[in-house]
Scaffold this active site. Structure first.
Site, PDB file in Angstrom:
ATOM      1  N   SER A  38       0.825  -1.196   0.000  1.00  0.00           N
ATOM      2  CA  SER A  38       0.000   0.000   0.000  1.00  0.00           C
ATOM      3  C   SER A  38       0.870   1.262   0.000  1.00  0.00           C
ATOM      4  CB  SER A  38      -0.959  -0.038   1.188  1.00  0.00           C
ATOM      5  OG  SER A  38      -1.987   0.911   1.044  1.00  0.00           O
ATOM      6  N   ASP A  45      -5.994  -3.333  -1.879  1.00  0.00           N
ATOM      7  CA  ASP A  45      -4.892  -3.056  -0.947  1.00  0.00           C
ATOM      8  C   ASP A  45      -4.258  -4.328  -0.395  1.00  0.00           C
ATOM      9  OD1 ASP A  45      -3.422  -2.201   1.433  1.00  0.00           O
ATOM     10  OD2 ASP A  45      -4.478  -0.303   1.214  1.00  0.00           O
TER      11      ASP A  45
END
Length: 293
Positions: free
Chosen positions: A42, A156
Site C-alpha cells: 500500500s 490493498d
C-alpha cells in the site's frame, strides 16, 4: 563487534502514516546503511517504488506541498458502486516527478503486495509497470477503485499482508529492517491534538479510523456501519501484522501506533516524516547498542 550495514527493508501499509517511511529511509542512509532490496504494501509500496527510482527527495518536497485544498484537487470522485475515488489523479501527479519504469529494471529488487479478491490470495508484483503495481497495492477497499488484471481484482495488500516481511528478496547476511505503521493502538500522549480531516471528507467515516465516543451513561460507544467496518479492518490489519512479526522477526523494527494519525492526514506530512525519523533513529540506536553493551 562491527554492525552489519546491508539492509533488506520492509515498508508497511497505513495511509498517510506511510509518510513516516520517508523519514525512516533518510535515517538509515544517514547512519550508513545500504538498502539492497525493498518490499512494500500500500503506502509502503508507493514510497518503496519512489525510493527505488532515486526520487525520494522529490517525493518529500511534493508531499510537503500538499494542503487540504490539494487533497481535494487530487480526489477524482468515482461513480462506481464499489469505490468513492478512482485513484488515478494522484498517480498521474506523482508520475510528473517519478516516470513509470519496469520493476525488473530498477537498481534494487522490489516486491510490492496486493490482494486478489477473486481468488482470495496475496499477489506479489516483481515485474511489469511500477505504477500499475503501486496503483493495485494502494487500492483501499471501498475508497479506491480495485484494479482488474489478468482475471484478478486487486485491492490493498494490507488486507492479507500489511507488513510483508516474508516477501522481501533478502540476501545472505542482509539485516531485516521494518517500519510498521499499524502497531497496536495506544492512548494519545498528553498534549497531542488529533489532526482534523478536510471538510469534504467529514461524511466518510471509514477513513477516520478512530471510533466517535459520546458522553452518555456508561460511556456507550456509538458505531455507524462504516465506523464498525473501519474498526474491523483495523483489527484485521493489526492482528495479521502481529502474526507476521512472530513468524519473521526483524533485526531492526520501528513502529508507529495505528491510531497516531488518520488514514488521510496527508496535510501533516512534515510532522509524520519527522516521526518516522525519530522512530527509526530509536530502533537503530537499540540495534547498535547491542554491539557495545
Amino acid at each position: 563487534m562491527e554492525t552489519k550495514k546491508d539492509v533488506a527493508l520492509v515498508l508497511a501499509s497505513g495511509g498517510s502514516r506511510g509518510l513516516a517511511h520517508i523519514g525512516a529511509i533518510e535515517v538509515l542512509l544517514q547512519r550508513g546503511y545500504n538498502i539492497t532490496s525493498i518490499a512494500g504494501c500500500s503506502m509502503g509500496s508507493l514510497i518503496a517504488g519512489i525510493y527505488a527510482c532515486g526520487k525520494l527527495e522529490e517525493a518529500r518536497e511534493w508531499f510537503l506541498s500538499i494542503d487540504r485544498k490539494r487533497i481535494f484537487e487530487l480526489t477524482d470522485v468515482s461513480l462506481s458502486i464499489n469505490s468513492l475515488v478512482k485513484g488515478q489523479r494522484v498517480i498521474e501527479a506523482i508520475k510528473e516527478f517519478v516516470p513509470d519504469r519496469k520493476i525488473e529494471d530498477l537498481p534494487i529488487p522490489l516486491s510490492l503486495v496486493a490482494s486478489d479478491v477473486v481468488h482470495n490470495k496475496e499477489v506479489v508484483m516483481e515485474s511489469g509497470s511500477l505504477f500499475d503495481a503501486i496503483r493495485a497495492s494502494i487500492s483501499i477497499p471501498m475508497f479506491f477503485e480495485p484494479v482488474e488484471k489478468d482475471g484478478m481484482l486487486l485491492i490493498d495488500g494490507g488486507v492479507l499482508n500489511a507488513l510483508p516481511l516474508n516477501r522481501v528478496r533478502r540476501k545472505d547476511g542482509d539485516l531485516l529492517v521494518a517500519m510498521n505503521i499499524s502497531a497496536p493502538d495506544v492512548l494519545e500522549p498528553e498534549g497531542y491534538e488529533r489532526p482534523q480531516l478536510p471538510k469534504f471528507m467529514d461524511g466518510i467515516e471509514f477513513i477516520n479510523k478512530y471510533i466517535e465516543r459520546k458522553e452518555e451513561e456508561g460511556r456507550k460507544v456509538q458505531l455507524s456501519y462504516t465506523s464498525l467496518l473501519s474498526r474491523m479492518t483495523d483489527m484485521m490489519i493489526q492482528n495479521n501484522t502481529v502474526m507476521m512479526l512472530r513468524m519473521c522477526r526483524p533485526d531492526i523494527l520501528a513502529e508507529m501506533p495505528m491510531n497516531a494519525y488518520p488514514t488521510m492526514a496527508f496535510d501533516k506530512a512534515e510532522e509524520i516524516i519527522e516521526q518516522g525519523r525519530v522512530l527509526m533513529s530509536a530502533a537503530v540506536d537499540k540495534y547498535e547498542s547491542s554491539f557495545t553493551a
